[in-house]
Design a protein around this motif. Structure first.
Motif, short mmCIF file in Angstrom:
data_model
loop_
_atom_site.label_atom_id
_atom_site.label_comp_id
_atom_site.label_asym_id
_atom_site.label_seq_id
_atom_site.Cartn_x
_atom_site.Cartn_y
_atom_site.Cartn_z
N THR A 71 55.46 26.50 65.03
CA THR A 71 54.79 25.45 66.06
C THR A 71 53.77 26.19 67.01
O THR A 71 52.81 25.46 67.46
N ASN A 121 49.78 25.33 67.54
CA ASN A 121 49.21 25.08 68.87
C ASN A 121 47.95 25.78 69.58
O ASN A 121 47.20 25.63 70.02
N HIS A 178 42.99 23.74 66.91
CA HIS A 178 42.26 22.65 68.05
C HIS A 178 41.50 21.63 67.42
O HIS A 178 40.89 21.48 66.43
N ASP A 217 52.41 24.22 77.74
CA ASP A 217 51.85 23.31 76.50
C ASP A 217 50.60 23.94 75.82
O ASP A 217 49.69 23.47 75.56
N PHE A 218 50.77 25.39 75.73
CA PHE A 218 50.05 26.30 74.83
C PHE A 218 48.53 26.43 75.11
O PHE A 218 47.64 26.70 74.15
#
Length: 281
Positions: A55, A59, A63, A204-205
């Motif tokens: 995950t 992330n 993109h 949130d990466f």
């Protein structure tokens, strides 16, 4: 020549930024759970290994697609006699980066960067360059910049190779911290250099900061990204950026963005016949 080189560096490194005051505060004011990492980077003590690496990789590496983005910015830097400079940067995904810089509405420079190399004109001194990416690598004290790497840096995206075997990833109160286990070796025709890599991502990466340290010298580059914004096309861009170059060359750059636009635009570039070519060595 020094002023020309630094001006081109500014053109190539323009990303987004809104408040210089906020940038200075956000990069230095942290709570008591954090420990100082360097003059510009702080990291928390509360780090725990993460289990779901897939995950995390998805992330930070995958993109939303974009066709083009236009960024209007103001630039200040510690080596500029006049500031801020006004800049318009246009990025056409995988194809070109076009830049126009002015001071008090007076045109100063224009650049066109493609996978083939760098072209730029200096209107003040009436000269121009036409070079490969070696020039930019020399300015930044590195040897890994090519077109795609530069585009990722401008967009605030992960630009170094990351694998399970070469990195350690932990979760802390700021988000996710990645540290290289083995030095990243970059081999070019001219030299071989090894770097220690450190990166911090938000919860949130979004890329928060990155530091690359040459293991055989004091040369290092740090980039701090702040205040990310998500646009209707789901593309994310940072509003605040601070770039710090250390070692045999040193400088600091702050960029203040005023507008993002995802429509296509014309990118004129031509060299007047009276301009003199600068040979870069």
């Amino acid at each position: 020549m020094k002023n020309w080189g630094f001006l081109l560096l500014l053109i190539l490194l323009v990303v987004s930024c809104r408040s210089k005051k906020a940038l200075a505060q956000n990069s230095s004011e942290y709570d008591s759970t954090q420990v100082k990492k360097s003059d510009s980077i702080m990291v928390p003590k509360d780090a725990k290994n993460i289990q779901d690496r897939l995950t995390f990789y998805e992330n930070i590496l995958l993109h939303p697609k974009f066709d083009a983005v236009k960024i209007s910015s103001k630039i200040t830097a510690d080596q500029l006699r006049v500031s801020p400079l006004d800049a318009t940067i246009y990025i056409e995904n995988d194809k070109k980066i076009w830049a126009n810089i002015s001071f008090l509405i007076i045109p100063a420079a224009r650049a066109l960067i493609t996978p083939e190399g760098i072209k730029a004109i200096d209107r003040y001194n009436k000269n121009y360059i036409d070079s490969d990416f070696e020039y930019l690598n020399n300015l930044l004290n590195v040897n890994f910049i090519d077109y795609k790497t530069l585009e990722k840096i401008l967009m605030g995206r992960t630009f170094m190779k990351i694998t399970n075997s070469n990195s350690n990833i932990v979760k802390n109160s700021m988000g996710y911290q990645l540290t290289s286990i083995a030095n990243q070796k970059i081999v070019t025709e001219d030299n071989v250099r090894e770097y220690k890599l450190e990166m911090q991502y938000t919860n949130d990466f979004n890329l928060n900061w990155v530091k690359l340290q040459d293991v055989k010298s004091n040369d290092a580059i740090e980039i701090i990204y702040e205040n990310w914004e998500t646009f209707p096309n789901e593309v994310k861009l940072p509003k605040n950026v601070k770039i710090i170059i250390k070692g045999s060359k040193s400088s600091q750059i702050l960029i203040e963005n005023t507008k993002f636009d995802f429509s296509r635009m014309e990118t004129p570039y031509s060299v007047p016949g009276s301009y003199k070519k600068i040979d870069i060595k």
